[in-house]
Design an enzyme around this catalytic site. Sequence first.
Site, PDB file in Angstrom:
ATOM      1  CE  LYS A   1      32.525  14.509  -7.210  1.00  0.00           C
ATOM      2  NZ  LYS A   1      32.549  15.921  -6.756  1.00  0.00           N
TER       3      LYS A   1
ATOM      4  CB  THR B   1      34.438  13.379  -4.054  1.00  0.00           C
ATOM      5  OG1 THR B   1      34.342  14.801  -4.259  1.00  0.00           O
ATOM      6  CG2 THR B   1      34.427  13.075  -2.569  1.00  0.00           C
ATOM      7  CG  ASP B   2      36.936  16.412  -9.679  1.00  0.00           C
ATOM      8  OD1 ASP B   2      35.817  16.704 -10.139  1.00  0.00           O
ATOM      9  OD2 ASP B   2      37.990  16.475 -10.345  1.00  0.00           O
TER      10      ASP B   2
ATOM     11  CG  PHE C   1      -7.257  -9.423   1.678  1.00  0.00           C
ATOM     12  CD1 PHE C   1      -6.187 -10.137   2.195  1.00  0.00           C
ATOM     13  CD2 PHE C   1      -7.746  -8.347   2.387  1.00  0.00           C
ATOM     14  CE1 PHE C   1      -5.601  -9.773   3.402  1.00  0.00           C
ATOM     15  CE2 PHE C   1      -7.170  -7.971   3.602  1.00  0.00           C
ATOM     16  CZ  PHE C   1      -6.101  -8.690   4.105  1.00  0.00           C
TER      17      PHE C   1
ATOM     18  NE  ARG D   1      -6.491  -8.879  -3.174  1.00  0.00           N
ATOM     19  CZ  ARG D   1      -5.694  -8.477  -2.187  1.00  0.00           C
ATOM     20  NH1 ARG D   1      -6.004  -7.388  -1.501  1.00  0.00           N
ATOM     21  NH2 ARG D   1      -4.607  -9.163  -1.871  1.00  0.00           N
TER      22      ARG D   1
ATOM     23  CD  GLN E   1       0.895 -10.063   3.694  1.00  0.00           C
ATOM     24  OE1 GLN E   1       0.059 -10.144   2.788  1.00  0.00           O
ATOM     25  NE2 GLN E   1       0.690  -9.364   4.804  1.00  0.00           N
TER      26      GLN E   1
ATOM     27  CG  ASN F   1      -2.257  -4.373  -1.850  1.00  0.00           C
ATOM     28  OD1 ASN F   1      -2.617  -4.262  -3.013  1.00  0.00           O
ATOM     29  ND2 ASN F   1      -2.805  -5.239  -1.005  1.00  0.00           N
TER      30      ASN F   1
ATOM     31  CG  HIS G   1      -5.193  -0.468  -1.626  1.00  0.00           C
ATOM     32  ND1 HIS G   1      -5.138  -1.794  -1.255  1.00  0.00           N
ATOM     33  CD2 HIS G   1      -4.517   0.219  -0.667  1.00  0.00           C
ATOM     34  CE1 HIS G   1      -4.469  -1.902  -0.123  1.00  0.00           C
ATOM     35  NE2 HIS G   1      -4.067  -0.702   0.246  1.00  0.00           N
TER      36      HIS G   1
END
Length: 307
Positions: free
Chosen positions: A12, A57-58, A166, A183, A231, A257, A259
């Site tokens: 479940k 599942t119940d 970068f 940045r 990274q 990332n 931006h």
Amino acid sequence: MPTILGQNQYGKAENRVVKIVRDGDTHHIKDLNVSVALSGDMDDVHYSGSNANVLPTDTTKNTVFAFAKEHGIESAEQFGIHLARHFVSSQEPIHRARIRIEEYAWERIATSDGNSKFIGADEVRHSFARKGMETRVSQITYDGENWEVISGLKDLTVMNSTNSEFWGYVKDKYTTLKEAYDRILATDVSARWRYNWTSDEQRMPNWEKSYEQARKHMLHAFAETYSLSLQQTLYQMGSRIINSRSEIDEIRFSLPNNHHFLVDLEPFGLKNDNEVYFAADRPYGLIEATVLRDGVEPKIPVDMTNL
């Protein structure tokens, strides 16, 4: 028979359980989303439809709520361990249980002195606001002998408004991106870390403290790394956790990332001195990697953080 049965599991999914602990006038909340997956001797139910080995599942749903009362919820990991142990040990056909848990955090609302006096109480200790930050996640797997506990978080949005660059990247005829020497670095952290606790013979970690400390070291590394690439930041975040928490051997990150592009304000006669940005939600770079303790074999699936 032209076909055979492969890997299978059932259970479940997404049982929302909220546990309130009332310590006098002071209340505490644990808010979990629990998914149960069971596997084992289940060939007959697939081949012939026989439910002789099937725990409904119940029933697994009911167990989640009953255990919240019987065992309480000390931590997501501890609650998952109780459930996994129960399903494997109480049901002979079940050989393996996997419990996935998301935990939603709440923080207490601080009321004003005037408001508290107005309603006739010295202090309100039962009002909460849902935290709008990350979701804590856990996956507990048990096969009757060995444990695997993978914890982590998702949707933790972080940003450095400077100390990120970068440049020096490969360029070809399709490259239009300009090199950046100052940045914004922003991402939504999704991380999973694996504990080296695998047996009841070992001392169990303090799950709550471990999560808090792993999160703290992750954020400290993000804030304190002068980043030349996302990274590099990812690796520093993972290394800080591995080096600081002996109970964690492996951590995997998925970092988009997010931006932020400088807006061209020259048409309006204005100079944009790294002040006004356009936050693009897509497309985005997606940086993913695993950081390991030396000598440890990776076990976290590479797509784990996308689940």
